[in-house]
Design an enzyme around this catalytic site. Sequence first.
Site, mmCIF file in Angstrom:
data_model
loop_
_atom_site.group_PDB
_atom_site.id
_atom_site.type_symbol
_atom_site.label_atom_id
_atom_site.label_comp_id
_atom_site.label_asym_id
_atom_site.label_seq_id
_atom_site.Cartn_x
_atom_site.Cartn_y
_atom_site.Cartn_z
ATOM 1 N N VAL A 57 26.902 117.835 48.056
ATOM 2 C CA VAL A 57 27.683 117.930 49.290
ATOM 3 C C VAL A 57 29.138 118.283 48.977
ATOM 4 O O VAL A 57 29.757 119.069 49.707
ATOM 5 C CB VAL A 57 27.557 116.632 50.119
ATOM 6 N N ALA A 60 29.199 121.945 48.450
ATOM 7 C CA ALA A 60 29.053 122.644 49.732
ATOM 8 C C ALA A 60 30.347 122.608 50.539
ATOM 9 O O ALA A 60 30.794 123.643 51.057
ATOM 10 C CB ALA A 60 27.907 122.023 50.537
ATOM 11 N N GLU A 61 30.963 121.445 50.643
ATOM 12 C CA GLU A 61 32.203 121.356 51.423
ATOM 13 C C GLU A 61 33.317 122.156 50.766
ATOM 14 O O GLU A 61 34.133 122.775 51.440
ATOM 15 C CB GLU A 61 32.638 119.912 51.637
ATOM 16 N N THR A 62 33.327 122.189 49.451
ATOM 17 C CA THR A 62 34.329 122.975 48.735
ATOM 18 C C THR A 62 34.228 124.443 49.082
ATOM 19 O O THR A 62 35.220 125.087 49.447
ATOM 20 C CB THR A 62 34.160 122.785 47.207
ATOM 21 N N SER A 65 34.920 125.046 52.995
ATOM 22 C CA SER A 65 36.331 124.872 53.348
ATOM 23 C C SER A 65 37.190 125.978 52.748
ATOM 24 O O SER A 65 38.125 126.463 53.386
ATOM 25 C CB SER A 65 36.834 123.504 52.881
#
Length: 140
Positions: A57, A60-62, A65
Amino acid sequence: MTKEEIIELSRKACKNTLMETLDIEFVEAGDDYMIAKMPVTPKVHQPDGVLHGGATVALAETVGSMASYVFLNTEDFFVRGIEISANHLKSVREGYVYAKAAFIHKGRTTQLFEIRITDESDQLISIVKLTTIALPKEKK
């Protein structure tokens, strides 16, 4: 910006952050997507020796964003993740995982991404949805 400039900007932004700790590296950028990779080593394993869902996760957020940051006007706005959900479909013990963030919705205020996490054989490991928000920077 060129693809090379986007990747270089992304690499510089990750210095001394969680992304550097997890060895996340940006490897490709297109007109509406970005790809990053992360090595699967014991430092991102859960106790039974497979990739930790939280590390997945974080990857993924990296990438999602960073895609918002790169493809929006960040001189006037800053980006924050506001919701993320992940379905983990397969375990990985070693090698690399790749995260490709592609826009589903590219609004002025909110952005929605589908992020596919795959292994080196292009097998789907996780599917992630990320919503980001662009908030105005305070004028000084």
